[in-house]
Write a protein that holds these residues in place. Structure first.
Motif, PDB file in Angstrom:
ATOM      1  N   LEU A   1      24.355  35.935  35.114  1.00 19.54           N
ATOM      2  CA  LEU A   1      23.893  36.834  36.176  1.00 19.54           C
ATOM      3  C   LEU A   1      24.610  38.170  36.014  1.00 19.54           C
ATOM      4  CD1 LEU A   1      22.349  37.360  38.797  1.00 19.54           C
ATOM      5  CD2 LEU A   1      24.237  36.345  40.047  1.00 19.54           C
ATOM      6  N   ILE A   2      23.840  39.233  35.977  1.00 23.47           N
ATOM      7  CA  ILE A   2      24.414  40.572  35.837  1.00 23.47           C
ATOM      8  C   ILE A   2      23.970  41.402  37.031  1.00 23.47           C
ATOM      9  CG2 ILE A   2      24.511  42.651  34.415  1.00 23.47           C
ATOM     10  CD1 ILE A   2      23.825  40.839  32.003  1.00 23.47           C
ATOM     11  N   VAL A   3      24.929  41.891  37.811  1.00 28.22           N
ATOM     12  CA  VAL A   3      24.596  42.717  38.970  1.00 28.22           C
ATOM     13  C   VAL A   3      25.127  44.117  38.708  1.00 28.22           C
ATOM     14  CG1 VAL A   3      24.839  43.028  41.461  1.00 28.22           C
ATOM     15  CG2 VAL A   3      24.725  40.722  40.512  1.00 28.22           C
ATOM     16  N   MET A   4      24.235  45.115  38.773  1.00 23.32           N
ATOM     17  CA  MET A   4      24.619  46.477  38.445  1.00 23.32           C
ATOM     18  C   MET A   4      24.825  47.311  39.698  1.00 23.32           C
ATOM     19  SD  MET A   4      22.714  46.778  34.930  1.00 23.32           S
ATOM     20  CE  MET A   4      23.209  48.439  34.945  1.00 23.32           C
ATOM     21  N   ALA A   5      25.215  46.668  40.791  1.00 25.25           N
ATOM     22  CA  ALA A   5      25.422  47.376  42.061  1.00 25.25           C
ATOM     23  C   ALA A   5      26.453  46.591  42.857  1.00 25.25           C
ATOM     24  CB  ALA A   5      24.098  47.465  42.815  1.00 25.25           C
ATOM     25  N   ALA A   6      26.695  47.037  44.085  1.00 24.01           N
ATOM     26  CA  ALA A   6      27.710  46.384  44.909  1.00 24.01           C
ATOM     27  C   ALA A   6      27.219  45.021  45.409  1.00 24.01           C
ATOM     28  CB  ALA A   6      28.051  47.278  46.093  1.00 24.01           C
TER      29      ALA A   6
ATOM     30  N   LEU B   1      32.859  43.750  44.008  1.00 24.60           N
ATOM     31  CA  LEU B   1      32.450  42.383  44.339  1.00 24.60           C
ATOM     32  C   LEU B   1      33.181  41.990  45.616  1.00 24.60           C
ATOM     33  CD1 LEU B   1      31.285  39.560  43.967  1.00 24.60           C
ATOM     34  CD2 LEU B   1      33.027  39.110  42.250  1.00 24.60           C
ATOM     35  N   ARG B   2      32.444  42.044  46.757  1.00 20.31           N
ATOM     36  CA  ARG B   2      33.079  41.746  48.041  1.00 20.31           C
ATOM     37  C   ARG B   2      32.618  40.409  48.597  1.00 20.31           C
ATOM     38  NH1 ARG B   2      31.494  47.377  48.973  1.00 20.31           N
ATOM     39  NH2 ARG B   2      33.303  48.681  48.570  1.00 20.31           N
ATOM     40  N   GLY B   3      31.607  39.828  47.977  1.00 22.12           N
ATOM     41  CA  GLY B   3      31.085  38.553  48.470  1.00 22.12           C
ATOM     42  C   GLY B   3      31.647  37.382  47.676  1.00 22.12           C
ATOM     43  N   ARG B   4      30.834  36.327  47.546  1.00 19.22           N
ATOM     44  CA  ARG B   4      31.276  35.143  46.812  1.00 19.22           C
ATOM     45  C   ARG B   4      30.603  35.103  45.462  1.00 19.22           C
ATOM     46  NH1 ARG B   4      30.623  30.195  49.664  1.00 19.22           N
ATOM     47  NH2 ARG B   4      31.983  30.178  51.413  1.00 19.22           N
ATOM     48  N   ALA B   5      31.321  34.635  44.460  1.00 12.33           N
ATOM     49  CA  ALA B   5      30.733  34.482  43.135  1.00 12.33           C
ATOM     50  C   ALA B   5      31.097  33.115  42.600  1.00 12.33           C
ATOM     51  CB  ALA B   5      31.231  35.580  42.202  1.00 12.33           C
TER      52      ALA B   5
ATOM     53  N   ARG C   1      32.741  32.482  32.977  1.00 12.27           N
ATOM     54  CA  ARG C   1      33.706  33.462  33.487  1.00 12.27           C
ATOM     55  C   ARG C   1      33.033  34.386  34.486  1.00 12.27           C
ATOM     56  NH1 ARG C   1      38.100  34.978  28.975  1.00 12.27           N
ATOM     57  NH2 ARG C   1      38.201  32.910  28.043  1.00 12.27           N
ATOM     58  N   ILE C   2      33.880  35.044  35.285  1.00 15.40           N
ATOM     59  CA  ILE C   2      33.374  36.045  36.229  1.00 15.40           C
ATOM     60  C   ILE C   2      34.043  37.378  35.893  1.00 15.40           C
ATOM     61  CG2 ILE C   2      33.225  36.744  38.653  1.00 15.40           C
ATOM     62  CD1 ILE C   2      33.509  33.728  39.347  1.00 15.40           C
ATOM     63  N   PHE C   3      33.236  38.378  35.609  1.00 14.40           N
ATOM     64  CA  PHE C   3      33.755  39.704  35.304  1.00 14.40           C
ATOM     65  C   PHE C   3      33.355  40.640  36.432  1.00 14.40           C
ATOM     66  CE2 PHE C   3      32.533  37.450  31.497  1.00 14.40           C
ATOM     67  CZ  PHE C   3      33.632  37.579  30.667  1.00 14.40           C
ATOM     68  N   CYS C   4      34.279  41.452  36.905  1.00  8.65           N
ATOM     69  CA  CYS C   4      33.852  42.426  37.920  1.00  8.65           C
ATOM     70  C   CYS C   4      34.697  43.684  37.855  1.00  8.65           C
ATOM     71  CB  CYS C   4      33.855  41.813  39.307  1.00  8.65           C
ATOM     72  SG  CYS C   4      35.462  41.345  39.886  1.00  8.65           S
ATOM     73  N   GLN C   5      34.104  44.759  38.375  1.00  2.57           N
ATOM     74  CA  GLN C   5      34.744  46.050  38.283  1.00  2.57           C
ATOM     75  C   GLN C   5      35.779  46.250  39.393  1.00  2.57           C
ATOM     76  OE1 GLN C   5      31.820  49.263  38.015  1.00  2.57           O
ATOM     77  NE2 GLN C   5      32.453  49.285  35.888  1.00  2.57           N
ATOM     78  N   GLN C   6      35.533  45.600  40.524  1.00  4.40           N
ATOM     79  CA  GLN C   6      36.490  45.701  41.633  1.00  4.40           C
ATOM     80  C   GLN C   6      36.502  44.355  42.340  1.00  4.40           C
ATOM     81  OE1 GLN C   6      35.840  48.889  44.567  1.00  4.40           O
ATOM     82  NE2 GLN C   6      36.747  47.492  46.048  1.00  4.40           N
ATOM     83  N   MET C   7      37.591  43.617  42.155  1.00  4.51           N
ATOM     84  CA  MET C   7      37.650  42.268  42.700  1.00  4.51           C
ATOM     85  C   MET C   7      38.154  42.316  44.141  1.00  4.51           C
ATOM     86  SD  MET C   7      39.487  39.392  43.487  1.00  4.51           S
ATOM     87  CE  MET C   7      41.100  39.461  42.699  1.00  4.51           C
ATOM     88  N   SER C   8      37.209  42.233  45.078  1.00  6.14           N
ATOM     89  CA  SER C   8      37.549  42.160  46.502  1.00  6.14           C
ATOM     90  C   SER C   8      36.759  40.998  47.088  1.00  6.14           C
ATOM     91  CB  SER C   8      37.168  43.458  47.215  1.00  6.14           C
ATOM     92  OG  SER C   8      37.650  44.578  46.520  1.00  6.14           O
ATOM     93  N   ALA C   9      36.742  39.902  46.356  1.00  7.42           N
ATOM     94  CA  ALA C   9      35.808  38.817  46.649  1.00  7.42           C
ATOM     95  C   ALA C   9      36.249  37.950  47.826  1.00  7.42           C
ATOM     96  CB  ALA C   9      35.624  37.954  45.410  1.00  7.42           C
ATOM     97  N   GLU C  10      35.254  37.320  48.452  1.00  9.14           N
ATOM     98  CA  GLU C  10      35.530  36.327  49.489  1.00  9.14           C
ATOM     99  C   GLU C  10      35.837  34.970  48.859  1.00  9.14           C
ATOM    100  OE1 GLU C  10      32.850  37.560  53.310  1.00  9.14           O
ATOM    101  OE2 GLU C  10      31.834  36.738  51.569  1.00  9.14           O
ATOM    102  N   MET C  11      35.247  34.757  47.686  1.00  8.37           N
ATOM    103  CA  MET C  11      35.515  33.510  46.974  1.00  8.37           C
ATOM    104  C   MET C  11      35.138  33.672  45.508  1.00  8.37           C
ATOM    105  SD  MET C  11      34.304  29.665  47.730  1.00  8.37           S
ATOM    106  CE  MET C  11      32.889  29.278  46.799  1.00  8.37           C
TER     107      MET C  11
END
Ligand SMILES: Nc1ncnc2c1ncn2[C@@H]1O[C@H](COP(=O)(O)OP(=O)(O)OP(=O)(O)O)[C@@H](O)[C@H]1O
Ligand SMILES: [Mg+2]
Lengths: 240, 271
Positions: free
Chosen positions: A154-159, A178-182, A193-203
Motif C-alpha cells: 500500500l502506497i499513500v502519497m498524502a497524509a 502518518l497519524r492513524g494506524r498502519a 515493513r512500514i515506511f513513513c515520512q513522519q511517524m506520528s502513528a496511533e498504532m
C-alpha cells in the motif's frame, strides 16, 4: 537498619501489564492423529513460523466426542512440531481438570477480535507469477476511512489522519504524516515493513506484533521519517 | 452553470448556519442569484438568522410531500433582490427527507439559481448525508480545537466517498475549509490551534478565517447576516471568503493579536 536488612527490602521485581499478540491454535476436533498429520503439513510450509513459537491452545471450540481429550498427548504433538503451549483457553470442566493435572495455566474464552492467520508460504510455493500491483492512494486518508491492500503493498502519497486505518498484506509506504494506524503483513508476512515520512502513528503493527501511540510517543523517532520492521518477533523502529 | 455548495462540519454548533447565511448573502450581494436551503429539519434556525422567520408559510418538507410548489415555499429576502431562502420544517423529523425528494428539489433549484447553498445539520447521519449528497463544492466549517478538527476530517472523508459525484466516479467535490471563532489571543496563549496547525492536520486549502466576534451574536439577534455589518471584523472576513470562493486571491486578515492603539487604551475599544 543495617546493610543486609536494606538489601532485603530492595525490590527484586516489578509487575507490568502488557498486551501480547499471540498465535492461538484453535482445535475444532479432538482427533489427535489428524492434528498430527495436518500440523506436519503446515510446518513444512513455514518452518520458521513454527520454530519455538509460543501459542495458546484453545479448546473451547472443540467439539465434544465420546472419547475424552488426551491433553498430555496433545501437548506433546504440539511440542513435536515446535510449538510451546503457554496456556489453555478452555471452559469445559473436563479440560480444566486436565490442565490442573499438567500444571498449565487456563484463560477463559474471550470475545476479543481474532482473525485467521494465513501463514506466508515459502519461496517455492510463493505466487511469483501472479504479480499484484501495489495499491496507490493519492488523496488524504481521513478519520473513519480504512484502506486495505490485499495481497500487495500500500502506497499513500498524502497524509493519513488520526482515526484512519491502513491495512496491507505487504508493505506500507506513507509519503506524508502518518497519524492513524498502519498494519502491514496482516496475513502473517513477517518480512513486511512500514515506511513513513513522519511517524506520528496511533498504532504500528507487523504480522500481529504491534505498538500503540502510548509507546510510540515515547520513541525518540516520534515525528521522524522511519521504517518499522520485525527483528526476531520484536517490533523495531529506525530512521530512514 | 449552477453550483451546489454544502456547508457542513460534523460537529454541531461550530457556525454552519452563520456561515451559510453570510456566504449566501455575500454571493447575492455580488450579483449572483442564490438560494439558501435549511436541511436542519426539526431544528430550523436559518430563517431566524436571515430575519425571515415570520414569513415562513411552507417549508422544504411540504415541497417534498407535494403540499406546496417550490415557488410557493421559496422566501424572497427583503434586503436583496436575488436572494431566496427555503426553510426547514419545524414540526417534522429528519426522516421526512428522502434521497429522491431532496434530489428532485435541489435539481429544480439548480435550474433556477446560480448558487444553491445547503446548510447541513450537525452529525454524520442521514440529514448531513442528504445535505452533501448532491454537492459540487463543500465548505467545511471548523473551530480551532482538536475535536472540531477531527470531525471535519471525518466529514472530508465522507465527502470524498459518499457523495453522488463519488458514486458516479465523477470529479470529486471541491473542498474548502473555513475556520471560525478564531481568537489570535487564545492561540498566542496556546489555548487554541493556530491556522497553520489546522491547515497542517487537514491538508486542505483555507477559504476563510473568521474571528471570534461580538458582531455575530448581535447580527443573529437582529436577523441580519453578519456579512452585511461591513464595519465588523467577522463581516469583512466573510466578505473576503466569498471573494476567494469566486476565485479571487485575497490575503487573510485578523490573524494577528491586535495591539490596542492609544485611544483604545484610554477609552476602551469596541470589540
Ligand atoms: N465568529 C463567531 N464569533 C462568535 N460567535 C459565533 C461565531 N460564529 C458562530 N458563533 C455563534 O456560535 C453559535 C452556533 O452558531 P451556528 O448556529 O451558526 O452553528 P451551527 O454549526 O449551524 O450549529 P448547529 O450544528 O446547531 O446547526 C451561535 O450562537 C453563533 O452566534
Ligand atoms: Mg445550524
Amino acid at each position: 537498619m543495617n546493610q543486609a536488612d536494606l538489601l532485603e527490602k530492595a525490590p527484586v521485581f516489578q509487575l507490568k501489564g502488557s498486551m501480547l499478540a499471540l498465535t492461538i491454535l484453535e482445535l475444532s476436533s479432538n482427533e489427535l492423529d489428524r492434528l498430527d498429520i495436518q500440523l506436519a503439513e503446515k510446518v513444512e510450509q513455514a518452518p520458521q513460523f513454527f520454530q519455538d513459537a509460543p501459542i495458546i491452545l484453545a479448546l473451547d471450540k472443540c467439539l465434544q466426542s465420546a472419547q475424552p481429550l488426551d491433553l498430555v498427548r496433545l501437548l506433546s504433538i504440539c511440542r513435536k512440531h515446535g510449538l510451546h503451549t503457554l496456556a489453555l483457553r478452555a471452559e469445559h470442566p473436563e479440560h480444566l481438570a486436565a490442565a490442573q493435572l499438567v500444571d498449565l495455566a487456563v484463560i477463559p474464552p474471550s470475545g476479543a477480535r481474532e482473525r485467521p492467520l494465513a501463514i506466508a508460504a515459502t519461496a517455492e510455493t510463493a505466487t511469483e507469477h501472479n504479480f499484484t500491483p501495489a495499491r496507490i492512494i493519492t488523496q488524504p486518508v481521513r478519520s473513519g476511512q480504512q484502506v486495505y491492500a490485499k495481497n500487495t503493498d500500500l502506497i499513500v502519497m498524502a497524509a493519513v489522519s488520526a482515526g484512519a486505518e491502513l491495512l496491507a498484506d505487504g508493505n506500507i509506504h506513507v509519503y506524508g504524516p502518518l497519524r492513524g494506524r498502519a498494519l502491514a503483513g496482516i496475513n502473517g508476512n513477517l518480512e513486511a515493513r512500514i515506511f513513513c515520512q513522519q511517524m506520528s502513528a496511533e498504532m504500528l503493527s507487523i504480522a500481529g506484533q504491534y505498538k500503540v501511540a502510548e509507546d510510540l510517543r515515547r520513541d525518540p523517532l516520534w515525528g521522524e521519517a522511519t521504517q518499522t520492521y520485525l527483528n526476531a518477533e520484536h517490533l523495531e523502529i529506525s530512521t530512514l | 452553470m449552477s453550483k451546489i455548495i454544502v456547508v457542513t462540519s460534523g460537529k454541531g454548533g461550530v457556525g454552519k448556519t452563520t456561515t451559510s447565511a453570510a456566504i449566501g448573502t455575500g454571493l447575492a450581494l455580488r450579483g449572483h442569484k442564490t438560494v439558501i436551503v435549511d436541511f436542519d429539519v426539526g431544528l430550523r434556525n436559518l430563517d431566524l438568522i436571515m430575519g425571515c422567520e415570520r414569513r415562513v408559510v411552507y417549508d422544504f418538507v411540504n415541497v417534498i410531500n407535494g403540499d406546496a410548489t417550490l415557488n410557493q415555499a421559496l422566501i424572497k429576502d427583503k434586503r436583496l433582490e436575488n436572494l431566496y431562502i427555503l426553510a426547514a420544517s419545524q414540526t417534522r423529523d429528519k426522516d421526512a427527507l428522502t434521497v429522491e425528494g431532496v434530489e428532485k428539489i435541489i435539481t429544480e433549484l439548480a435550474e433556477q439559481f446560480e448558487y444553491v447553498i445547503c446548510d447541513s445539520p450537525a452529525g454524520i447521519e442521514k440529514g448531513a448525508h442528504l445535505a452533501m449528497y448532491l454537492a459540487d463544492a463543500a465548505i467545511v466549517v471548523t473551530n480551532p480545537e482538536v475535536s472540531s478538527v477531527r470531525d471535519s476530517d471525518r466529514m472530508l472523508g465522507l465527502l470524498s466517498s459518499k457523495s453522488k459525484r463519488a458514486e458516479e466516479g465523477r470529479e470529486p467535490i471541491t473542498e474548502h475549509l473555513l475556520l471560525t471563532r478564531y481568537s489570535p489571543e487564545r492561540v498566542a496563549r496556546g489555548e487554541m490551534l493556530s491556522v497553520e496547525d489546522v491547515e497542517e492536520i487537514l491538508s486542505i486549502q483555507m477559504i476563510g478565517v473568521i474571528p471570534e466576534s461580538q458582531a455575530v451574536l448581535k447580527a443573529s439577534n437582529q436577523g441580519v447576516p453578519v456579512i452585511l455589518d461591513e464595519e465588523s471584523d467577522a463581516g469583512q472576513a466573510y466578505s473576503d471568503a466569498v471573494d476567494r470562493l469566486l476565485g479571487k486571491e485575497v490575503p487573510h486578515r485578523f490573524l494577528e493579536v491586535q495591539k490596542k492603539g492609544f485611544l483604545q487604551r484610554m477609552f476602551g475599544g469596541k470589540e
